[in-house]
Design an enzyme around this catalytic site. Structure first.
Site: not given
Lengths: 314, 146, 404
Positions: C28-30, C60, C145, C198, C286, C290
């Protein structure tokens, strides 16, 4: 034994000696509460902040009386009217509480574990007055004190806890206080309201699960009934409150299955006619009012012990 | 008669027994724990054990004799008087001690003294009683020797 | 150091491990949307520090990567970072809302290497069947998922003895197992290429094992944290699944909150067993960074996720040292395994060099990622990535970073 703990977050890692020390101090505090003037100067000049992010009158008032009986200054921060309602983060609230300079923070919070969060981030001593489903250590200790008073000694005694175990911080803290004192605990309640792991044989040390309340009560030395939250029915965990009352409610008939004079406890507030019949709640075995008095004394004992510990463990 | 814990109450019990035997009078007897009234609670770093006080009679309008082992700074007696008045309003409070070693820090004086013992401030007066597991002795341990 | 030959000679002199560059199927690179947690550039640099020369970016973000233009943008920003190679994963459904399919063929043409609504399982069985069938036309796999959301409604950790003790709402292993069972049945029906993200439960591994032995062409991944940490970490334990006792941290640390949740030691063992016998094809981090604002809150309020790139190698080395797996198999699951899932050949000139004995402290300053949310923070770890080359170019060099 010198008191070592800085906080009272849960009693799950307390030794028997520590629990007994609190109960012994509680005895002395009960005597103080019996005097014509129920106030001693022990905590004069100390400030106790009552931070209740979840509504609770009984526990808050009990702590307030305890703090005042020791002459501490008491500041109330309750959910309604405080910035907690306006979406202030717990992190910010802790900064404020610390800036207010309280010596002891007594906190009630809806999130399990919140007192650990606060204790990590403040210099004050923290007493957990109930966090989510996790723990309510002062209730556990006052129940242990009350049962010890009625039964003399808890070694080898068997106490039944009946009701919504999953969502009950009282059940967890009762287990944590009673088992180290030598008692065994039989948990009873609807299978949907008991943690799955505990139903499958992995119950906490010193406890067993018996879904049939009649069998659980047979020959027991005491029973603690838990409050049933009516929301559980809407969440699909119970078919009806009526069926719950019939199957897991403490009736007069059921109570007689215990040993003669085995006491009945309830942390309050009660739903009479649901988890406990009115005649049992107000009957000869009921220690529910004694619990209230003992609650103030236990909290005095803890406030005294914590306020007496070194200011800052460097 | 009210003995101050944890040795004054033992001496009070003995005095009570002696009065009962010699005078055939049963003076009401109680014991008082003054921990919650100490003025040094915040300075000693840990919370000393609080024991139960037992005063099974009304002290209103009566003469109460406080009993302790050693009278030193007077702070214990101050705390005991504060505690006592939470139980009622005695007509008078008197003080009886086994040993008065001087060095008062408060304006307090004993009415009945077993023995006056001159001491240095740093000396230690150690009272042992049969009830606490020793012999009945009062030792003056001088500072240099201690 | 310069050039692959020099790199490999240096490594040989030091007794370091050299392997083809690692491929991470799940990161997740946001960016766009949550740049205070991570950006494509910081994420791609952090990946290199963890040994990953190719990373697949989950969609996402805000907005979700569900249009060809956004796919192109991720590729462009990834290339500009000149760190790890960034391959975009596009959403299965428009806006990741689970209502209607995104334009899978066009997304693939724009460069999407796979499709996933990661974090938001496609609950509607019919829609998921359609996705599997339609994705065949794109030639790209569906990464699912697998989680029954009704069973995990309020859950914040694995449901078991520890959640019962801590009074936290649980996520039962069955919530993963029933979802995997459904997904496998639909894959059997629809064909297409299903890849399970996962997998974390013993039951889930067993379902995959049986499906594969039945000849179903599916693949699956497991994360380094599910290969090392247990649900006891939420209660404050800091012992790996193969250890006893050890130091304890404060309970309810939000850095241990991750979805799927940390499971029991026997689940960890089953994941290793699945990895060793080929049931599990790939190890994927994964990586879920944050910003502190999303983690410095009550456990129940905190965001799910562990910042995972930079601790993968030491965790996996520790598992190998404990005898739960072999390094050769771990390297396969970080290289050829994920390449096969993507249907690509291993980039020929990507290398990672690892000092398997390097002791370092995983503190906030040592982490390249903006996300410092790992329960390993402050812990001494053994094994560290020393250098990475991408397309023959040395893009990460720890010795030079340390010197500067």
């Amino acid at each position: 034994m010198t008191w070592q703990r800085r906080h009272v977050l849960a009693t799950d890692d307390w030794s028997r000696a520590e629990i007994e020390q609190v109960l012994d101090q509680t005895g002395a505090m009960v005597e103080v509460l019996g005097r014509p003037i129920r106030r001693t100067p022990a905590l004069r000049g100390r400030t106790v902040i009552l931070f209740f992010a979840e509504a609770s009158t009984r526990t808050r008032v009990s702590f307030e009386l305890a703090a005042k009986a020791l002459s501490a200054d008491v500041t109330n921060i309750t959910a309604s009217g405080s910035s907690v309602e306006k979406g202030e983060t717990l992190r910010d609230t802790v900064r404020t509480l610390t800036a207010l300079g309280g010596d002891v923070i007594v906190m009630r919070h809806a999130a399990s574990g919140a007192p650990y969060f606060v204790a990590e981030r403040t210099d004050a001593a923290v007493i957990n007055a109930g966090d989510g489903w996790h723990a309510h250590p002062t209730q556990g200790l006052l129940d242990a004190y009350t049962l010890r008073g009625a039964l003399g000694d808890l070694d080898g005694r068997r106490i039944v806890i009946v009701g919504d175990i999953t969502h009950s911080r009282v059940a967890r803290s009762d287990i944590d206080a009673l088992v180290p004192l030598g008692a065994t605990v039989t948990l009873s309640g609807p299978p949907t309201l008991v943690p799955s792991a505990w139903r499958c044989g992995m119950t906490p040390r010193g406890t067993t699960y018996e879904p049939d309340l009649d069998r659980a009560l047979d020959g027991a030395d005491g029973v603690i009934a838990l409050r049933l939250q009516k929301e559980r029915q809407h969440a699909g965990l119970l078919p009806s409150i009526r069926e719950y009352a019939k199957t897991w409610g403490l009736s007069e008939e059921r109570v007689k299955r215990m040993r003669p004079e085995a006491p009945v406890l309830h942390p309050g507030p009660m739903n009479e006619g649901v988890e406990i019949a009115a005649s049992v709640a107000h009957g000869a075995r009921s220690l529910i009012e004694t619990q209230v008095t003992n609650g103030v004394a236990v909290r005095m004992a803890l406030l005294y012990l914590l306020a007496g510990t070194p200011e800052q463990v460097a | 008669m009210v003995g101050i814990r944890a040795r004054g109450d033992l001496i009070a019990t003995r005095l009570h027994e002696a009065i009962r035997r010699n005078e055939n009078v049963d003076v009401p007897l109680g014991s008082l724990d003054i921990t919650l009234y100490r003025d040094d609670l915040t300075r000693i770093g840990h919370a000393p054990v609080v024991r139960e006080s037992v005063i099974p009679f009304s002290i209103d309008d009566r003469i109460v004799v406080l009993i302790d082992d050693v009278l030193f700074t007077g702070r214990t007696i101050r705390a005991a008087m504060d505690a006592l008045v939470d139980y009622g309003r005695p007509r008078a409070i008197r003080l009886a001690v086994l040993v008065d070693r001087g060095h008062r820090e408060l304006p307090i004086k004993a009415d009945f003294v077993g023995k006056n013992v001159p001491t240095n401030l740093a000396d230690d007066v150690r009272v042992q009683l049969i009830e606490t597991g020793g012999a009945d002795t009062v030792e003056l341990v001088q500072a240099a020797a201690a | 150091m310069s050039g692959l030959a020099d790199l490999e000679r240096d490594a040989a002199q030091h007794g370091w491990l050299v392997s083809p560059g690692f491929i991470d199927l799940h990161a997740h690179l946001r960016e766009p949307g949550f740049e205070e947690s991570e950006t494509i550039a910081t994420g791609a640099r952090a990946a290199l520090a963890g040994g990953f020369t190719t990373i697949c970016a989950m969609p996402n973000t805000e907005p979700a990567i569900d249009s060809p233009g956004l796919v192109a943008e991720v590729i462009a920003r990834g290339a500009a970072a000149r760190a790890a190679r960034v391959l975009p994963i596009a959403a299965i459904t428009r806006g990741r809302l689970g209502k209607e399919l995104a334009d899978l063929v066009e997304l693939a043409a724009a460069g999407a290497v796979a499709f996933s609504d990661d974090g938001a399982p496609v609950s509607d069985g019919q829609l998921f069947r359609n996705a599997l069938e339609y994705a065949r036309a794109s030639g790209r796999p569906i990464f699912e998922h697998s989680q029954d959301l009704a069973l995990t409604a309020d859950g914040v950790m694995h449901e078991g003895v520890v959640s019962a003790r801590l009074g936290l709402p649980g996520m039962a292993a069955a919530a993963e197992e029933t979802a995997i069972a459904r997904d496998l049945s639909l894959a059997r029906l629809a064909g297409g290429r299903l890849h399970l993200s996962h997998v974390s439960t013993a039951g889930g591994v067993e379902l995959v094992r049986r499906a594969k032995s039945d000849g179903l062409a599916i693949t699956a991944e497991v994360t380094p944290h599910h290969l090392a940490l247990t649900d006891e970490w939420v209660a404050g334990s800091r012992a790996f699944a193969w250890e006893d006792g050890g130091d304890r941290a404060t309970p309810y640390e939000t850095s241990t909150k991750v979805n799927p949740p940390l499971r029991t030691a026997s689940d960890v063992r089953a994941c290793w067993a699945g990895l060793m016998d080929g049931t599990i094809d790939a190890i994927a981090t994964d990586h879920a960074p944050h910003a502190s604002t999303r983690k410095d809150v009550e456990f129940q309020e905190a965001a799910f996720g562990i910042s995972g790139f930079e601790t993968a190698v030491p965790l996996l080395l520790a598992g190998v040292a404990a005898g739960w797996g072999t390094w050769d198999r771990v390297v396969e699951a970080l290289t050829t395994g994920p390449a096969r899932v993507l249907g690509i050949t291993l980039p020929e000139n990507d290398r990672v060099v690892i000092d398997p004995n390097a002791a370092w402290t995983c503190d906030a300053a040592a982490l390249v990622s903006l996300g410092k949310n790992t329960p390993l923070l402050g812990r001494a770890l053994i094994g560290r990535v020393v250098a990475c080359a991408v397309d023959g170019e040395l893009r990460f060099d720890l010795t030079r970073i340390a010197a500067s």
